[in-house]
Design a protein around this motif. Structure first.
Motif, PDB file in Angstrom:
ATOM      1  N   GLY A 188     -20.108 -21.171  -0.155  1.00 50.01           N
ATOM      2  CA  GLY A 188     -21.423 -20.586  -0.364  1.00 50.01           C
ATOM      3  C   GLY A 188     -21.386 -19.110  -0.019  1.00 50.01           C
ATOM      4  O   GLY A 188     -20.308 -18.524   0.144  1.00 50.01           O
ATOM      5  N   GLY A 191     -18.204 -14.634   7.074  1.00 46.97           N
ATOM      6  CA  GLY A 191     -19.488 -14.141   7.577  1.00 46.97           C
ATOM      7  C   GLY A 191     -19.290 -12.923   8.461  1.00 46.97           C
ATOM      8  O   GLY A 191     -18.192 -12.700   8.989  1.00 46.97           O
ATOM      9  N   ASN A 227     -20.590 -13.560  -1.458  1.00 44.20           N
ATOM     10  CA  ASN A 227     -19.335 -13.254  -2.156  1.00 44.20           C
ATOM     11  C   ASN A 227     -18.877 -14.431  -3.007  1.00 44.20           C
ATOM     12  O   ASN A 227     -18.381 -14.257  -4.124  1.00 44.20           O
ATOM     13  N   ASP A 231     -18.541 -26.168   2.869  1.00 41.03           N
ATOM     14  CA  ASP A 231     -19.650 -26.449   3.786  1.00 41.03           C
ATOM     15  C   ASP A 231     -20.942 -26.536   2.995  1.00 41.03           C
ATOM     16  O   ASP A 231     -21.000 -26.168   1.822  1.00 41.03           O
ATOM     17  N   ARG A 274     -25.861 -28.273   9.502  1.00 40.11           N
ATOM     18  CA  ARG A 274     -24.947 -28.071   8.385  1.00 40.11           C
ATOM     19  C   ARG A 274     -23.855 -29.133   8.393  1.00 40.11           C
ATOM     20  O   ARG A 274     -23.657 -29.827   9.393  1.00 40.11           O
TER      21      ARG A 274
HETATM   22  O1  LIG Z   1     -24.001 -19.648   5.348  1.00 39.43           O
HETATM   23  C1  LIG Z   1     -22.953 -19.396   4.819  1.00 39.43           C
HETATM   24  O2  LIG Z   1     -22.406 -18.164   4.962  1.00 39.43           O
HETATM   25  C2  LIG Z   1     -21.057 -17.858   4.689  1.00 39.43           C
HETATM   26  C3  LIG Z   1     -20.917 -16.381   4.369  1.00 39.43           C
HETATM   27  O3  LIG Z   1     -22.009 -15.943   3.582  1.00 39.43           O
HETATM   28  P1  LIG Z   1     -22.252 -14.436   3.167  1.00 39.43           P
HETATM   29  O4  LIG Z   1     -23.548 -14.428   2.427  1.00 39.43           O
HETATM   30  O5  LIG Z   1     -22.298 -13.611   4.428  1.00 39.43           O
HETATM   31  O6  LIG Z   1     -21.099 -14.024   2.292  1.00 39.43           O
HETATM   32  C4  LIG Z   1     -20.501 -18.766   3.633  1.00 39.43           C
HETATM   33  O7  LIG Z   1     -19.117 -18.648   3.632  1.00 39.43           O
HETATM   34  C5  LIG Z   1     -20.864 -20.218   3.874  1.00 39.43           C
HETATM   35  O8  LIG Z   1     -20.326 -21.044   2.874  1.00 39.43           O
HETATM   36  C6  LIG Z   1     -22.339 -20.353   3.879  1.00 39.43           C
HETATM   37  O9  LIG Z   1     -22.799 -21.660   4.087  1.00 39.43           O
END
Ligand SMILES: O=C1O[C@H](COP(=O)(O)O)[C@@H](O)[C@H](O)[C@H]1O
Length: 261
Positions: A44, A154, A47, A75, A189
């Motif tokens: 998710g 993140g 990116n 996830d 989660r």
């Molecule tokens: O909540 C999540 O965040 C990460 C990173 O997201 P970003 O918007 O900072 O790129 C993501 O890898 C993860 O899958 C997702 O559930």
């Protein structure tokens, strides 16, 4: 055994998404040619969704045999089916609704209004069972050998829903766990664990944007995986960091030397 991270730095996040999408198309087509089908773990986040949108826009997407592709998730935000914040909902909007995937091979993680109700630990255990059922004897473990597993990094160095210092990142036995009290909403989660991530042939970490610069620098400078989960994500044959210039801006010079004038 861990594979040393390789870095590819693109000019900006748009180019990074397009180049990563092209790379993914090639990987899937190659896996289908050599093994008959391919398996990819989606991430998710901004990116990951940028990559999926770039893939949807790439004419070469038609080189993929979408009926011979298994899609899994690293996830999921434990929310009701169809919630706009669910990673699978965003992946459907970015790509999956516009390509002929086989719905039986789209392995979304359970929703909070699904068969396990709001019991996130039961939902995680069910996903672990689904993975185990898909793993063949050649996989030497309870998860398939994914061809490519993607992870958005993140700003706090989390990957999947493995957040610094939380119990999920310390898990050494189970392949999927429920997460309670995540610092990024929603707090509940489901996530693959580091052992499951490390079953992949290739792990690709995606980091674009200034807000990822510190996380990339920390994770690639020898930090421990409990404090910096991205540091513990690696593949069996390859670990690839795909960055843009902004996310690479704080990397040590030994990793990313400045371009010569
Ligand atoms: O909540 C999540 O965040 C990460 C990173 O997201 P970003 O918007 O900072 O790129 C993501 O890898 C993860 O899958 C997702 O559930």
């Amino acid at each position: 055994m861990s594979t040393a991270p390789q870095l590819v730095v693109h000019r900006d996040k748009e180019l990074m998404a397009q180049a990563a999408a092209a790379r993914l198309i090639t990987k899937i087509v190659d896996a289908q040619a050599s093994r008959g089908s391919a398996s990819v773990v989606l991430t998710g986040g901004r990116n990951g969704n940028g990559l999926l949108a770039a893939l949807a826009a790439a004419p070469a997407r038609d080189a993929i045999d979408w009926s011979r592709l298994d899609l899994w998730w690293g996830d999921e935000r434990f929310l009701p089916e169809g919630d706009p914040e669910r990673n699978v909902t965003q992946a459907r909007e970015a790509l999956l609704d516009s390509v002929p995937v086989d719905p039986k091979r789209v392995h979304a993680m359970p929703a909070s209004d699904g068969p396990h109700g709001t019991d996130v630990d039961a939902a995680a255990a069910a996903y672990a069972e689904e993975l185990a059922a898909a793993a063949g004897p050649e996989n030497h473990g309870p998860v398939p050998t994914f061809d490519v597993l993607m992870l958005g990094v993140g700003p706090d160095t989390h990957v999947a829903s493995l957040f610094p210092e939380l119990p999920a990142v310390r898990e050494t036995d189970r392949t999927v766990v429920g997460v309670h009290g995540a610092p990024k909403p929603p707090p509940t989660r489901v996530t693959l664990t580091l052992p499951a991530i490390r079953a992949a042939r290739e792990v690709w970490l995606l980091a674009a944007g200034e807000d990822k610069a510190q996380a990339a620098a920390i994770a690639l400078s020898g930090a421990g995986e409990i404090q910096a989960p991205a540091a513990g994500a690696y593949g069996r044959s390859r670990t690839l960091w795909l960055l843009d210039g902004a996310a690479a801006s704080q990397l040590p010079r030994s990793l990313y030397p400045p371009a010569s004038a």
